[in-house]
Design an enzyme around this catalytic site. Sequence first.
Site, mmCIF file in Angstrom:
data_model
loop_
_atom_site.group_PDB
_atom_site.id
_atom_site.type_symbol
_atom_site.label_atom_id
_atom_site.label_comp_id
_atom_site.label_asym_id
_atom_site.label_seq_id
_atom_site.Cartn_x
_atom_site.Cartn_y
_atom_site.Cartn_z
ATOM 1 N N GLY A 13 0.835 -1.205 0.000
ATOM 2 C CA GLY A 13 0.000 0.000 0.000
ATOM 3 C C GLY A 13 0.859 1.239 0.000
ATOM 4 O O GLY A 13 1.619 1.472 0.946
ATOM 5 N N VAL A 17 -0.772 6.542 4.289
ATOM 6 C CA VAL A 17 -0.127 6.003 5.490
ATOM 7 C C VAL A 17 1.178 5.304 5.138
ATOM 8 O O VAL A 17 2.244 5.640 5.651
ATOM 9 C CB VAL A 17 -1.067 5.028 6.232
ATOM 10 C CG1 VAL A 17 -0.345 4.390 7.414
ATOM 11 C CG2 VAL A 17 -2.316 5.764 6.703
ATOM 12 N N ALA A 226 -10.459 4.642 19.150
ATOM 13 C CA ALA A 226 -10.781 5.457 20.322
ATOM 14 C C ALA A 226 -10.162 6.847 20.207
ATOM 15 O O ALA A 226 -10.810 7.862 20.516
ATOM 16 C CB ALA A 226 -10.291 4.762 21.587
ATOM 17 N N CYS A 280 -10.373 9.673 8.084
ATOM 18 C CA CYS A 280 -10.332 8.886 9.323
ATOM 19 C C CYS A 280 -11.517 9.093 10.260
ATOM 20 O O CYS A 280 -12.159 8.130 10.668
ATOM 21 C CB CYS A 280 -9.043 9.195 10.083
ATOM 22 S SG CYS A 280 -7.551 8.627 9.245
ATOM 23 N N GLN A 282 -14.729 10.328 10.478
ATOM 24 C CA GLN A 282 -16.089 9.806 10.297
ATOM 25 C C GLN A 282 -16.069 8.298 10.122
ATOM 26 O O GLN A 282 -16.883 7.583 10.720
ATOM 27 C CB GLN A 282 -16.760 10.476 9.097
ATOM 28 C CG GLN A 282 -18.159 9.936 8.828
ATOM 29 C CD GLN A 282 -18.974 10.839 7.930
ATOM 30 O OE1 GLN A 282 -19.079 12.035 8.164
ATOM 31 N NE2 GLN A 282 -19.557 10.274 6.883
ATOM 32 N N LYS A 283 -15.136 7.802 9.315
ATOM 33 C CA LYS A 283 -15.054 6.357 9.068
ATOM 34 C C LYS A 283 -14.822 5.586 10.366
ATOM 35 O O LYS A 283 -15.457 4.558 10.613
ATOM 36 C CB LYS A 283 -13.913 6.085 8.081
ATOM 37 C CG LYS A 283 -13.642 4.608 7.814
ATOM 38 C CD LYS A 283 -12.680 4.437 6.647
ATOM 39 C CE LYS A 283 -11.267 4.845 7.000
ATOM 40 N NZ LYS A 283 -10.566 3.830 7.812
#
Length: 439
Positions: A13, A17, A226, A280, A282-283
């Site tokens: 990937g 990231v 979290a 990030c 909302q997902k």
Amino acid sequence: MAPVQVKKICCIGAGYVGGPTCAVIALKCPHIQVTIVDLNKARVDAWNSPDFAVPIYEPGLVDVVKQCRGRNLFFSTDVDKAILEADLIFVSVNTPTKKSGVGAGFAADLNYVESATRRIAAVATSSKIVVEKSTVPCRTAESMRTILEANSRPGTRFDILSNPEFLAEGTAIADLFKPDRVLIGSLQTTEGKEACRALADVYANWVPQERILTVGLWSSELSKLAANAMLAQRISSINALSAICEATGANIDEVSHAVGFDSRIGPKFLRASVGFGGSCFQKDILNLVYLSESLHLPQVAAYWRQVVEMNEYQKSRFSKTVVDTLFNTITGKHIAVLGFAFKADTGDTRESAAISLIRDFLSERAFVTIVHSALEACTQKEAIIIATEWKEFLEIDWQTVYANMSKPAFVFDGRLLIDADKLRKIGFKVKVIGRGERV
């Protein structure tokens, strides 16, 4: 058991990231060969471009790639070769929210994670440390381990680690150079702890030991969700207060400044805006909602769902303010929207508030066009919307803008960016999010 020495790393990937993270690892660990692989040839070609036109806009990233590419940092579409040679493999693929099927609209789509895991199992001929780098639901590592063990060759073992990223787009390279913490989760077995130590040793080349946190595998997975949920919660909380400020005449800047002085709260993520965006927040919150519902915790699910609902309300509330202020109609009016990325210093437009605003304006039959400069965007417009906090918007010649706008000329600041009093002296009608009219 002899300690594991990581000499070659593969990252599956080459996105937001994997690219920056492994480029920095290559820079800080010149003794380790790092290969970033992706099936998207155009993306890999961009990483390898002679003029370093890398596919991600991130301040400082090009400098890192320039120092390492061709030395110990490589970009390739040959996934199998990289898997075969690696001691440690980062799985850093996309995990979008599912669009159909069970959990649609909430659960993470783990198709790419599963595909990468199955590829590792099919190709590997020696033992590997496999590291979750993607943001995944809690206990995804268990599924990965099941796939790997069911498909591995005799004598080949796989140790699974969770190593979530905590990068903020726009400051990712600085975050990687000096992270608040590096979190590594492992099974609490002898082999799991040994694999954890091997990855910790990689980061220890530049990260102080006290900032490398080692925890259980499931705690690591949940900690990522979290952290993002808590940050998004702060944004939705301050945005909820911004609505009260506008209704009462209070100033959200003053309120957040006062609240931020409380040492128990602190000042970060207390800046009101038209709403959070990006790949990030909302997902991950929706993922947390789905997890809570799956665990039969409806009250917990409802609590976190409200963070997202508040964010949607903030965007629609801002759109309504524009329509109401422009005499209750924007049909046929020309509106400039400054900024399309979800925040400054990134090219990422995923879940950008600007997209929601433009969609609302177009549904009201207003005209919004795409141009290459802020000054051009503002020419002959009835209203200007500041949707992203790019520094260049501070340098706009507002006197010239005002002279070339239809009158009355309106500016709506959704990012608390401009000097409203200065613009009002020029002649603008100014609305700033979270600021009510002073009595």
